[in-house]
Design a protein around this motif. Structure first.
Motif, mmCIF file in Angstrom:
data_model
loop_
_atom_site.group_PDB
_atom_site.id
_atom_site.type_symbol
_atom_site.label_atom_id
_atom_site.label_comp_id
_atom_site.label_asym_id
_atom_site.label_seq_id
_atom_site.Cartn_x
_atom_site.Cartn_y
_atom_site.Cartn_z
ATOM 1 N N PRO A 1 0.812 -1.239 0.000
ATOM 2 C CA PRO A 1 0.000 0.000 0.000
ATOM 3 C C PRO A 1 0.838 1.279 0.000
ATOM 4 O O PRO A 1 0.271 2.375 -0.087
ATOM 5 N N PHE A 2 2.165 1.140 0.087
ATOM 6 C CA PHE A 2 3.027 2.318 0.210
ATOM 7 C C PHE A 2 4.090 2.270 -0.898
ATOM 8 O O PHE A 2 5.196 1.757 -0.697
ATOM 9 N N PRO A 3 3.780 2.804 -2.065
ATOM 10 C CA PRO A 3 4.699 2.718 -3.209
ATOM 11 C C PRO A 3 6.072 3.326 -2.952
ATOM 12 O O PRO A 3 7.060 2.934 -3.585
ATOM 13 N N SER A 4 6.154 4.273 -2.035
ATOM 14 C CA SER A 4 7.454 4.906 -1.777
ATOM 15 C C SER A 4 8.338 4.075 -0.850
ATOM 16 O O SER A 4 9.493 4.435 -0.611
ATOM 17 N N VAL A 5 7.798 2.978 -0.317
ATOM 18 C CA VAL A 5 8.565 2.101 0.579
ATOM 19 C C VAL A 5 9.090 0.923 -0.238
ATOM 20 O O VAL A 5 8.309 0.148 -0.800
ATOM 21 N N VAL A 6 10.415 0.779 -0.308
ATOM 22 C CA VAL A 6 11.041 -0.286 -1.095
ATOM 23 C C VAL A 6 11.656 -1.313 -0.141
ATOM 24 O O VAL A 6 12.637 -1.005 0.553
ATOM 25 N N PRO A 7 11.073 -2.523 -0.060
ATOM 26 C CA PRO A 7 11.644 -3.535 0.839
ATOM 27 C C PRO A 7 12.957 -4.084 0.291
ATOM 28 O O PRO A 7 13.087 -4.334 -0.908
ATOM 29 N N VAL A 8 13.934 -4.247 1.167
ATOM 30 C CA VAL A 8 15.251 -4.764 0.806
ATOM 31 C C VAL A 8 15.591 -5.906 1.753
ATOM 32 O O VAL A 8 15.378 -5.792 2.966
ATOM 33 N N ASP A 9 16.113 -7.003 1.199
ATOM 34 C CA ASP A 9 16.372 -8.199 2.000
ATOM 35 C C ASP A 9 17.801 -8.681 1.751
ATOM 36 O O ASP A 9 18.133 -9.109 0.650
ATOM 37 N N PHE A 10 18.645 -8.594 2.776
ATOM 38 C CA PHE A 10 20.023 -9.074 2.674
ATOM 39 C C PHE A 10 20.209 -10.417 3.380
ATOM 40 O O PHE A 10 21.339 -10.795 3.717
ATOM 41 N N SER A 11 19.127 -11.142 3.595
ATOM 42 C CA SER A 11 19.210 -12.382 4.366
ATOM 43 C C SER A 11 20.156 -13.393 3.740
ATOM 44 O O SER A 11 20.854 -14.132 4.458
ATOM 45 N N ASP A 12 20.198 -13.463 2.412
ATOM 46 C CA ASP A 12 21.076 -14.437 1.753
ATOM 47 C C ASP A 12 22.549 -14.101 1.931
ATOM 48 O O ASP A 12 23.412 -14.941 1.645
ATOM 49 N N ALA A 13 22.846 -12.902 2.382
ATOM 50 C CA ALA A 13 24.229 -12.528 2.669
ATOM 51 C C ALA A 13 24.574 -12.724 4.141
ATOM 52 O O ALA A 13 25.716 -12.470 4.556
ATOM 53 N N VAL A 14 23.593 -13.162 4.934
ATOM 54 C CA VAL A 14 23.809 -13.427 6.357
ATOM 55 C C VAL A 14 23.577 -14.905 6.678
ATOM 56 O O VAL A 14 24.268 -15.480 7.529
ATOM 57 N N CYS A 15 22.625 -15.523 6.000
ATOM 58 C CA CYS A 15 22.266 -16.915 6.253
ATOM 59 C C CYS A 15 22.476 -17.770 5.012
ATOM 60 O O CYS A 15 22.257 -17.309 3.878
ATOM 61 N N GLY A 16 22.850 -19.027 5.228
ATOM 62 C CA GLY A 16 22.855 -19.992 4.152
ATOM 63 C C GLY A 16 21.451 -20.477 3.882
ATOM 64 O O GLY A 16 20.490 -20.053 4.539
ATOM 65 N N PRO A 17 21.287 -21.404 2.932
ATOM 66 C CA PRO A 17 19.947 -21.898 2.599
ATOM 67 C C PRO A 17 19.231 -22.553 3.776
ATOM 68 O O PRO A 17 18.012 -22.457 3.898
ATOM 69 N N ASP A 18 19.996 -23.203 4.654
ATOM 70 C CA ASP A 18 19.378 -23.956 5.746
ATOM 71 C C ASP A 18 19.739 -23.433 7.130
ATOM 72 O O ASP A 18 18.942 -23.536 8.063
ATOM 73 N N VAL A 19 20.941 -22.899 7.279
ATOM 74 C CA VAL A 19 21.431 -22.505 8.601
ATOM 75 C C VAL A 19 21.983 -21.083 8.556
ATOM 76 O O VAL A 19 22.685 -20.711 7.610
ATOM 77 N N CYS A 20 21.652 -20.313 9.581
ATOM 78 C CA CYS A 20 22.279 -19.007 9.788
ATOM 79 C C CYS A 20 23.481 -19.247 10.699
ATOM 80 O O CYS A 20 23.333 -19.376 11.924
ATOM 81 N N ARG A 21 24.654 -19.341 10.101
ATOM 82 C CA ARG A 21 25.862 -19.631 10.859
ATOM 83 C C ARG A 21 26.370 -18.359 11.541
ATOM 84 O O ARG A 21 25.981 -17.257 11.180
#
Length: 685
Positions: A627-647
């Motif tokens: 509902p908020f076009p000016s809000v751009v979600p950004v996700d860096f999870s793949d640079a912190v966690c592996g596919p199965d484990v967050c080491r």
């Protein structure tokens, strides 16, 4: 808590009087208070109000003792008073401190010795309450992340009151003697204490609205509870209520005291006005037992004089000392609180309290050859604990004296790039080390550019390129702040300024924010002011967090409060980079530090956690931001966690500096990832 007069046979039924006899019923009240403390700590994880009763009784017993010594002085007064108080407080405490120190060395990873040694030093000096307030510790349910010495804050408050009230009694008595009106000593002292109590109560009510975490431990906010007890002895003894009123006071007082822990959230409300419940209950029970010697005591008073409560009252101090560290030790061993484990903690604590009373406290007060030897052992133990604790603190200071080295240009430390791009990871020591982890912080923390939980002011600093015309506002709590090392470097290289608006524990929230389940109204006011500043300054972009761990299940969520803030940004036409929060390390809801786990023999994977527990399959902010076009979600999870484990270690770099904040070193290794995404979102490069 610990000041007892001569002991009467536990089964005696004589009614207590305030002067000159001994209040047997108040020994029982002390026993009831310690029973409530132990039961609520172990089984309910709540504040019972029992400690508040101890504070009242401490003021009740200690103040008249000082006054009597001053009024009857025919020799030194201060030295005997200090010696007597030290003999009552230190022997049992030193035994427990020694046990906690040994358990810490035996059972806890060496990365946790820092907190224990700091708190040992603070407890020995009776300033533990300020250490806990300074480190923003929450006095709530026990778990293995909580200090085994946390409960000693109340003893520090009592001793600080003893020092203050002793000075007040000496000054008032001296002034009255100089004026030739020694008969006015008690009335003047009551007046001074009444003013102090009123000021302290007003202060507690005010600070509790904005800084509850601090207020809980603040001696100034607690003084009114002890002052009320002091006034009770000095003033109430002049009034004897009719039997019917004393009986009613006893029933109401007992009911209020027993029900307090269930009805009032003491951790969130004490020592503000809600503390009137346990303090008032204690006063009602004091009044109920203050009858003429020949009168019949109320039934409740006779209950307080019963053998079980007299027994608990006789071991109240050592039981208070022992029960909390025993509970923490059991929890740290992996046991949860059940009927069996809770009962075991209670039985062991009582047994140790009895042994401490019989083998330590009583011999210290008996005259004889053994007394001197025991006092010497206690003094040696106290000095030894202080010396060892100070030595460990000195070692840590030397070991961590140098700032954590910037290894971002060292090919041995690819950090996040090992996870994202498959960069090779050569054999190299981890950076930061487990001892350096606590200090691997964003520059804003080191510069004092983040408001702590007790600061209401908006603090703003500039990083990146301070001369640039393009601006990015970094706003929110510490989970927005920990991205600063990357944003600062990118801003410097790409030509934009990073302007910080940061407050600990406070993501932008204009609703009813909470901090550790406690109201945090200061965050709401701070957030509103930050939004007003952003509306006036109009940065090109705002960078803030978009999710939090789910409070009820695995994964993360976008709280409704964030949507209210996004609506404000949309109305202001301010574009927002909404970054997904990083995983919080916890097991069964109990946080743990990566460095502690590694120091205890764990490895990167075993100290990590399953990605499915920390993160939802899809970033919740994607749908929430629609509902908020000016809000751009950004996700860096793949640079912190592996596919199965967050080491907890990637590319020879420690990912976390504690249980839920990324280390500054790891964030610097994220620069290429953040740079690429930020350029795509903003269109600046």
């Amino acid at each position: 808590m610990h000041h007892q007069a001569t002991t009467r046979a536990p089964g005696a039924r004589a009614v207590g009087v305030l002067r000159p006899g001994h209040r047997v019923d108040l020994d029982g009240l002390r026993g009831l208070a310690i029973a409530l403390v132990v039961v609520f700590h172990i089984w309910f994880g709540r504040v019972s109000g029992g400690v508040d009763v101890f504070l009242v009784l401490s003021g009740f017993f200690f103040t008249p003792m000082v006054l009597r010594r001053v009024e009857r002085a025919d020799g030194p007064v201060l030295r005997p008073l200090v010696v007597r108080t030290a003999r009552r407080l230190y022997p049992a405490a030193v035994v427990v401190f020694g046990a906690v120190a040994l358990w810490t060395v035996w059972d806890r990873p060496f990365t946790m010795w820092d907190a224990t040694t700091r708190q040992l030093l603070a407890s020995l000096a009776y300033v533990q309450n300020w250490e806990l307030a300074r480190t923003a510790s929450d006095y709530a349910a026990a778990d293995l992340s909580v200090s085994p010495l946390q409960h000693l804050w109340s003893m520090s408050v009592q001793v600080q009151f003893y020092v203050g009230v002793t000075a007040v009694v000496f000054l008032v008595a001296a002034a009255c003697r100089r004026c030739g009106r020694r008969d006015l000593t008690t009335p003047v002292l009551v007046s001074v204490l009444a003013v102090a109590a009123a000021v302290s109560f007003a202060y507690a009510a005010d600070i509790g609205r904005t800084h509850q975490g601090w207020a809980y431990y603040d001696t100034g906010a607690r003084t009114w509870e002890l002052a009320v007890g002091a006034i009770a002895w000095l003033a109430i003894g002049r009034v004897v209520l009719p039997a019917a009123l004393r009986a009613a006071a006893a029933v109401v007082g007992l009911a209020a005291l027993v029900g307090c822990g269930f009805l009032v959230d003491g951790a969130a409300q004490f020592p503000g006005p809600a503390a009137l419940v346990p303090v008032g209950a204690a006063m009602l029970l004091v009044v109920a037992g203050a009858g003429a010697p020949e009168s019949r005591a109320p039934a409740v008073t006779r209950v307080l004089e019963s053998r079980p409560l007299q027994f608990l009252g006789s071991i109240a101090y050592p039981l208070y000392l022992w029960h909390w560290p025993i509970l923490i030790a059991v929890l740290s061993a992996g046991h949860s609180v059940t009927v069996v484990t809770g009962s075991a903690v209670t039985v062991v604590s009582i047994a140790l309290a009895v042994a401490t009373r019989s083998w330590v406290e009583e011999p210290v007060h008996r005259r004889g050859a053994g007394r001197g030897v025991l006092i010497a052992l206690v003094a040696t133990g106290a000095v030894g604990l202080a010396a060892v604790s100070a030595a460990w603190q000195g070692y840590l200071d030397r070991a961590t004296a140098q700032p954590t080295a910037d290894v971002s240009a060292d090919e041995r430390y690819p950090g996040a790039l090992a996870l994202v791009d498959g960069e090779p990871v050569p054999d190299a020591p981890m950076r930061p080390t487990v001892l350096d982890a606590d200090l691997d912080l964003p520059q804003s923390t080191l510069d004092g550019c983040i408001a702590d939980m007790t600061q209401r002011e908006v603090i703003s600093c500039v990083y990146g390129d301070p001369d640039a015309t393009r601006t990015l506002a970094l706003a929110g709590g510490s989970h927005a702040e920990h991205w600063l090392p990357a944003l600062h470097r990118i801003g410097r290289d790409r030509g934009f300024a990073v302007i910080t608006y940061l407050k600990m524990g406070c993501p932008l929230d204009i609703g009813e924010p909470l901090l550790a389940d406690l109201p945090y109204p200061d965050c709401r006011d701070w957030s509103s002011e930050v939004l007003d500043i952003l509306a006036a300054d109009r940065p090109d972009w705002v960078f803030t967090t978009s999710t939090r761990p789910s409070p009820t299940e695995f994964g993360d969520v976008t709280p409704d409060a964030y949507l209210d803030v996004w609506a404000r940004f949309s109305a202001l036409a301010l574009p927002v980079v909404a970054v997904r929060d990083t995983p919080w390390l916890s097991r069964e809801g109990v946080p743990y530090r990566a460095a502690d786990c590694l120091a205890d023999g764990g490895d990167s994977e075993s100290c990590g956690l399953p990605r499915s527990e920390a993160l939802s399959e899809i970033d919740p902010a994607r749908a929430a931001s629609l509902p908020f076009p000016s809000v751009v979600p950004v996700d860096f999870s793949d640079a912190v966690c592996g596919p199965d484990v967050c080491r907890v270690v990637e590319g020879n770099v420690l990912v976390y500096h504690d249980s839920h904040h990324l280390s500054a070193t790891y964030v610097r290794s994220l620069v290429p990832v953040v740079d690429s995404t930020l350029g795509e979102v903003t269109g600046w490069w």
